[in-house]
Design a protein around this motif. Structure first.
Motif, PDB file in Angstrom:
ATOM      1  N   SER A 134       0.754  -1.265  -0.036  1.00 12.78           N
ATOM      2  CA  SER A 134      -0.022  -0.018   0.147  1.00 12.78           C
ATOM      3  C   SER A 134       0.969   1.310  -0.053  1.00 12.78           C
ATOM      4  O   SER A 134       0.410   2.220   0.090  1.00 12.78           O
ATOM      5  N   ARG A 135       2.340   1.122  -0.009  1.00 13.31           N
ATOM      6  CA  ARG A 135       2.866   2.259  -0.091  1.00 13.31           C
ATOM      7  C   ARG A 135       2.874   3.076  -1.257  1.00 13.31           C
ATOM      8  O   ARG A 135       2.456   2.328  -2.090  1.00 13.31           O
ATOM      9  N   PRO A 136       2.860   4.369  -1.227  1.00 16.63           N
ATOM     10  CA  PRO A 136       2.512   5.087  -2.452  1.00 16.63           C
ATOM     11  C   PRO A 136       3.694   4.570  -3.899  1.00 16.63           C
ATOM     12  O   PRO A 136       2.943   4.454  -4.903  1.00 16.63           O
ATOM     13  N   SER A 137       4.751   4.397  -3.264  1.00 19.31           N
ATOM     14  CA  SER A 137       5.938   4.058  -4.502  1.00 19.31           C
ATOM     15  C   SER A 137       5.284   2.724  -5.105  1.00 19.31           C
ATOM     16  O   SER A 137       5.608   2.439  -6.515  1.00 19.31           O
ATOM     17  N   LEU A 138       4.909   1.696  -4.321  1.00 22.61           N
ATOM     18  CA  LEU A 138       4.353   0.429  -4.932  1.00 22.61           C
ATOM     19  C   LEU A 138       3.018   0.518  -5.883  1.00 22.61           C
ATOM     20  O   LEU A 138       2.832  -0.009  -6.876  1.00 22.61           O
ATOM     21  N   GLU A 139       2.111   1.360  -5.162  1.00 24.73           N
ATOM     22  CA  GLU A 139       0.765   1.720  -6.115  1.00 24.73           C
ATOM     23  C   GLU A 139       1.092   2.403  -7.410  1.00 24.73           C
ATOM     24  O   GLU A 139       0.583   1.968  -8.222  1.00 24.73           O
ATOM     25  N   ALA A 140       2.252   3.296  -7.147  1.00 22.97           N
ATOM     26  CA  ALA A 140       2.421   4.130  -8.500  1.00 22.97           C
ATOM     27  C   ALA A 140       3.195   3.321  -9.578  1.00 22.97           C
ATOM     28  O   ALA A 140       3.142   3.714 -10.658  1.00 22.97           O
ATOM     29  N   THR A 141       3.550   2.151  -9.074  1.00 28.34           N
ATOM     30  CA  THR A 141       4.416   1.392 -10.113  1.00 28.34           C
ATOM     31  C   THR A 141       3.753  -0.046 -10.448  1.00 28.34           C
ATOM     32  O   THR A 141       4.471  -1.044 -11.005  1.00 28.34           O
ATOM     33  N   ARG A 142       2.624  -0.382 -10.016  1.00 29.10           N
ATOM     34  CA  ARG A 142       1.785  -1.536 -10.289  1.00 29.10           C
ATOM     35  C   ARG A 142       2.055  -1.688 -11.874  1.00 29.10           C
ATOM     36  O   ARG A 142       1.581  -0.692 -12.482  1.00 29.10           O
ATOM     37  N   PRO A 143       2.288  -3.104 -12.456  1.00 31.20           N
ATOM     38  CA  PRO A 143       2.250  -3.246 -13.646  1.00 31.20           C
ATOM     39  C   PRO A 143       0.792  -3.010 -14.399  1.00 31.20           C
ATOM     40  O   PRO A 143      -0.157  -3.558 -13.815  1.00 31.20           O
TER      41      PRO A 143
END
Length: 203
Positions: free
Chosen positions: A191-200
Motif C-alpha cells: 500500500s506504499r505510494p511507491s508500490l501503488e504508483a508502479t503496479r504493472p
C-alpha cells in the motif's frame, strides 16, 4: 539520465520504486524498451549487450545494467541508506538476492508458457521453478520477518516487487499458503505510494 524500461518488468519496478522513495524520478527520462529473449528490444542495442531492462544511461559514464547495480548506484547518488552500513548491509544484499531469485524463477515460468511452442512446453521444468519460489517464500516467512518489519531498505523493496510479480503472472499457484506472516507483511507494504504508483498494467 535515461532509464530504458518496460512497465511489466519486475526488475524495472525495483528501480522505479527506489526512484519514488528517494525523490529522483524527475532526474530520469523513461525510454520504453520492451522485448523478450526471442525478440530483443532495439533501443537497447549498443546500451546493454545483454539487451535486457533495466539499463541506466548516464551522461558521465558507461550505461549501467542489472537492477541491483542500478539500485545501488541510485541509492548512493541520493545518499538515502537503502543499502545500510555494517552487518545489516549483508542481510539487505542477501534479501535482495533472494528476491531476485524468486523473480528469475517466476520469469522462467512465464517464458515457458508464453514463448515456448505449446507442444514443447515442459511442465516439470515450470514446477521445478515454482519449487524454488515456494522455498524462498517459506524462508522469508520463517527467517526474515524481523528484517522485513524493520526500517525501509532495498531488501524489502526487492521482496515486495518479487511477490508483486508472482501475483501478476502466477497468482493461481498461491504463494501465500502456509506463509501467513509474509502475506500479512506484503498486504501492508504494497500500500506504499511507491508500490501503488508502479503496479504493472494488466495484460
Amino acid at each position: 539520465m535515461k532509464l530504458y524500461y518496460s512497465p511489466t518488468s519486475p526488475y524495472v519496478r525495483k528501480v522505479m520504486v527506489l526512484l519514488h522513495e528517494t525523490d529522483q524520478l524527475d532526474d530520469v527520462e523513461l525510454i520504453g524498451a520492451s522485448g523478450t529473449p526471442l525478440d530483443p528490444a532495439d533501443p537497447l542495442m549498443g546500451k546493454n549487450p545483454l539487451t535486457k531492462v533495466p539499463a541506466l544511461e548516464r551522461p558521465d559514464g558507461p550505461t549501467l545494467f542489472d537492477s541491483r547495480v542500478i539500485c545501488a548506484f541510485l541509492d548512493a547518488r541520493a545518499q538515502c541508506g537503502l543499502y545500510p552500513d555494517g552487518n545489516a548491509r549483508w542481510d539487505t544484499l542477501t534479501l535482495e538476492a533472494l528476491a531476485d531469485g524468486i523473480l528469475d524463477a517466476a520469469l522462467l515460468i512465464t517464458y515457458e508458457g508464453r514463448l515456448r511452442p505449446e507442444g514443447m512446453q515442459w511442465d516439470s521444468w515450470a514446477d521445478a521453478q515454482w519449487s524454488k519460489i515456494e522455498r524462498a517464500c517459506a524462508a522469508l516467512n520463517q527467517r526474515w520477518m524481523a528484517h522485513l518489519a524493520g526500517p525501509l531498505d532495498m531488501g524489502q523493496i526487492a521482496v515486495a516487487c518479487a511477490l508483486g510479480y508472482v501475483d501478476f503472472r502466477h497468482d493461481a499457484r498461491g504463494w501465500r499458503k502456509g506463509n501467513d506472516a509474509l502475506a500479512a507483511w506484503y498486504a501492508e507494504f504494497e500500500s506504499r505510494p511507491s508500490l501503488e504508483a508502479t503496479r504493472p498494467p494488466e495484460g
